[in-house]
Enzyme design. Structure first.
Site, PDB file in Angstrom:
ATOM      1  N   ASP A   1       0.854  -1.183   0.000  1.00  0.00           N
ATOM      2  CA  ASP A   1       0.000   0.000   0.000  1.00  0.00           C
ATOM      3  C   ASP A   1       0.893   1.237   0.000  1.00  0.00           C
ATOM      4  O   ASP A   1       1.978   1.250   0.591  1.00  0.00           O
ATOM      5  CB  ASP A   1      -0.876   0.024   1.254  1.00  0.00           C
ATOM      6  CG  ASP A   1      -1.849  -1.145   1.290  1.00  0.00           C
ATOM      7  OD1 ASP A   1      -2.452  -1.432   0.253  1.00  0.00           O
ATOM      8  OD2 ASP A   1      -1.980  -1.768   2.359  1.00  0.00           O
TER       9      ASP A   1
ATOM     10  N   ASP B   1      -4.785   2.306   3.277  1.00  0.00           N
ATOM     11  CA  ASP B   1      -5.549   1.312   4.033  1.00  0.00           C
ATOM     12  C   ASP B   1      -5.481   1.645   5.512  1.00  0.00           C
ATOM     13  O   ASP B   1      -4.412   2.009   6.031  1.00  0.00           O
ATOM     14  CB  ASP B   1      -5.010  -0.101   3.796  1.00  0.00           C
ATOM     15  CG  ASP B   1      -5.481  -0.690   2.469  1.00  0.00           C
ATOM     16  OD1 ASP B   1      -6.195   0.016   1.727  1.00  0.00           O
ATOM     17  OD2 ASP B   1      -5.124  -1.846   2.174  1.00  0.00           O
TER      18      ASP B   1
ATOM     19  N   ARG C   1     -13.636   0.951  -3.883  1.00  0.00           N
ATOM     20  CA  ARG C   1     -13.111   1.133  -2.519  1.00  0.00           C
ATOM     21  C   ARG C   1     -12.797   2.589  -2.221  1.00  0.00           C
ATOM     22  O   ARG C   1     -11.645   2.962  -2.055  1.00  0.00           O
ATOM     23  CB  ARG C   1     -11.872   0.271  -2.282  1.00  0.00           C
ATOM     24  CG  ARG C   1     -12.111  -1.212  -2.371  1.00  0.00           C
ATOM     25  CD  ARG C   1     -10.867  -1.993  -1.975  1.00  0.00           C
ATOM     26  NE  ARG C   1     -11.033  -3.428  -2.171  1.00  0.00           N
ATOM     27  CZ  ARG C   1     -10.085  -4.334  -1.962  1.00  0.00           C
ATOM     28  NH1 ARG C   1      -8.896  -3.946  -1.541  1.00  0.00           N
ATOM     29  NH2 ARG C   1     -10.306  -5.609  -2.157  1.00  0.00           N
TER      30      ARG C   1
END
Length: 441
Positions: A221, A264, A319
């Site tokens: 990420d 995240d 998302r």
């Protein structure tokens, strides 16, 4: 060179140069605390009632740092050394220019003997099949060599951020390329005014058992908040940059995916505010809560409280965010979606999402019913949202068009930690001109 010497006397000059930016920052964000040092945006703290990040002790980052713990960095080595220096004492790290964490390229991480062509030949579905994954492959196999190469990249590009830290870009062109920021198991972190080009996984793993067709799975990420509390991500730009998925090749008939998430927030993280950021040109963008499993739920229930406001989600596919467990407040965000759009808000296990006063600009033919996506049964509040300039009941249009995934209204809580709430119709003009890196100075 000792990291404490990087700032030198030049810090005073840079602070003076930034002074003209501060009034703009205060007027645009509405988030910097009034008592912050007006001469230096690096001393600004998250304002009272500015989302979940302001809850309890609030988020001050390294605002209290003394002169010995203020660093200006221009290289990846300097940045990592500054992070490590001084433990958890308050610190400010000022990033100048673009820092490349993979300046030597992917080949620098490959172990002797690793060969991608040999990997493709060994695990081609027509010879390997689709029933067995590669976890049992020995160290000297193409998969074993890939794992060892991936370990080298993992060690090189991840940067662990300590507690009580502010990381801020200087000027309009500061940021990171190919880096993975790890905010893991700490409290009180601020990240502002940086452009992040998402890390490219040099060694994705082929999993022939992932879906009916198999899939390439990548790591890294761009930024991950893992088991951490009181985090403020503000005025950053997250993008795939020079390596968009649209230009990625296919192998075994499947996209060679080299990107993971942009941001995240997982594993019991709590009290996070993400404001005035740009998330652009990416697939799986922002995930809050990473698993439905009961073992994970033990640490996630009652946590994952996150506020998202005045962010621009431009041409992201899905998302934005996907939510599990958390009480997430998403307001005054602008979502711009193209033809490849899948959804914005993912309603996951035990989520309590409130999505209000947002604006959506959807490409012609893209239905507003796609904005909400039901993954599991959980109520959601979605009011006063506008789609292409028209007030739209997102739950009603979703349920009418996708009755097999009927959503229930009413998340069961009312957000109390908000600063100014702009009218949804005004959000595109406000957010598009003010969000992202380079806007606070």
């Amino acid at each position: 060179m000792h990291p404490r010497r990087w700032h030198g006397h030049a810090i005073k000059k840079r602070a003076a140069a930034l002074a003209g930016c501060t009034a703009l920052a205060l007027s645009l964000t509405g988030t910097a605390a009034a008592e912050a040092d007006s001469r230096d945006p690096a001393r600004q703290t998250l304002g009272a009632k500015d989302g979940w990040g302001s809850y309890g002790t609030g988020t001050t980052g390294g605002a209290a740092a003394d002169a010995e713990h203020v660093y200006t960095v221009t290289t990846w080595a300097q940045f990592k050394a500054a992070l490590a220096a001084g433990g958890s004492a308050p610190k400010i790290i000022k990033v100048k220019g673009t820092i490349n964490a993979v300046s030597e390229g992917c080949d620098a991480f490959a172990v002797p003997g690793y060969d991608f062509d040999a990997y493709l030949k060994k695990y081609a579905p027509e010879t390997w099949g689709r029933d067995t994954d590669l976890s049992g492959e020995p160290a000297d196999s193409p998969e074993g060599l890939r794992r060892a190469s991936a370990d080298n990249q993992d060690k090189a590009i991840k940067a662990n951020v300590p507690a009580n830290t502010t990381i801020i870009g200087i000027g309009r062109n500061a940021g990171f390329k190919g880096a993975s920021l790890q905010i893991k198991g700490v409290d009180n972190v601020i990240v502002r005014n940086l452009t992040f080009e998402s890390p490219l996984d040099c060694f994705p793993q082929w999993d022939p058992t992932d879906t009916a067709t198999g899939a390439w799975n990548s790591e890294y990420d761009t930024a991950v908040v893992y088991g951490s509390t009181h985090v403020w991500m503000d005025h950053n730009t997250f993008t795939d940059g020079s390596h968009p998925d649209s230009e990625a090749p296919t192998y075994f008939g499947t996209l060679y995916q080299q990107h993971d998430g942009l941001l995240d927030i997982v594993r019991g993280s709590n009290h996070v505010t993400a404001s005035w950021n740009v998330f652009a040109d990416h697939d799986k963008t922002l995930m809050i809560g990473n698993s439905d499993s009961e073992s994970t739920a033990v640490g996630d229930r009652g946590k994952l409280k996150v506020t998202l406001h005045h962010n621009l989600f431009r041409n992201v596919i899905e998302r934005a965010p996907r939510v599990r467990f958390g009480q997430v407040d998403s307001y005054n965000n602008h979502f711009v979606a193209g033809q490849e759009y899948v959804y914005s808000f993912g309603i996951g296990k035990e989520s309590q999402l409130v999505a209000e006063h947002n604006a959506f600009t959807l490409a012609k033919g893209v239905s507003p019913a796609k904005i909400l996506k039901k993954w599991m049964e959980a109520p959601v509040t979605a009011t006063n949202n506008y789609v292409n300039g028209k007030k739209t009941d997102l739950i009603a249009v979703h349920n009418a068009e996708i009755p097999e995934e009927t959503l229930q209204p009413g998340a069961g809580w009312t957000p109390a930690l908000r600063t100014k709430v702009d009218p949804a119709k005004a959000v595109p003009g406000v957010v598009d001109h003010r969000a992202g890196a380079g806007r606070i100075c």
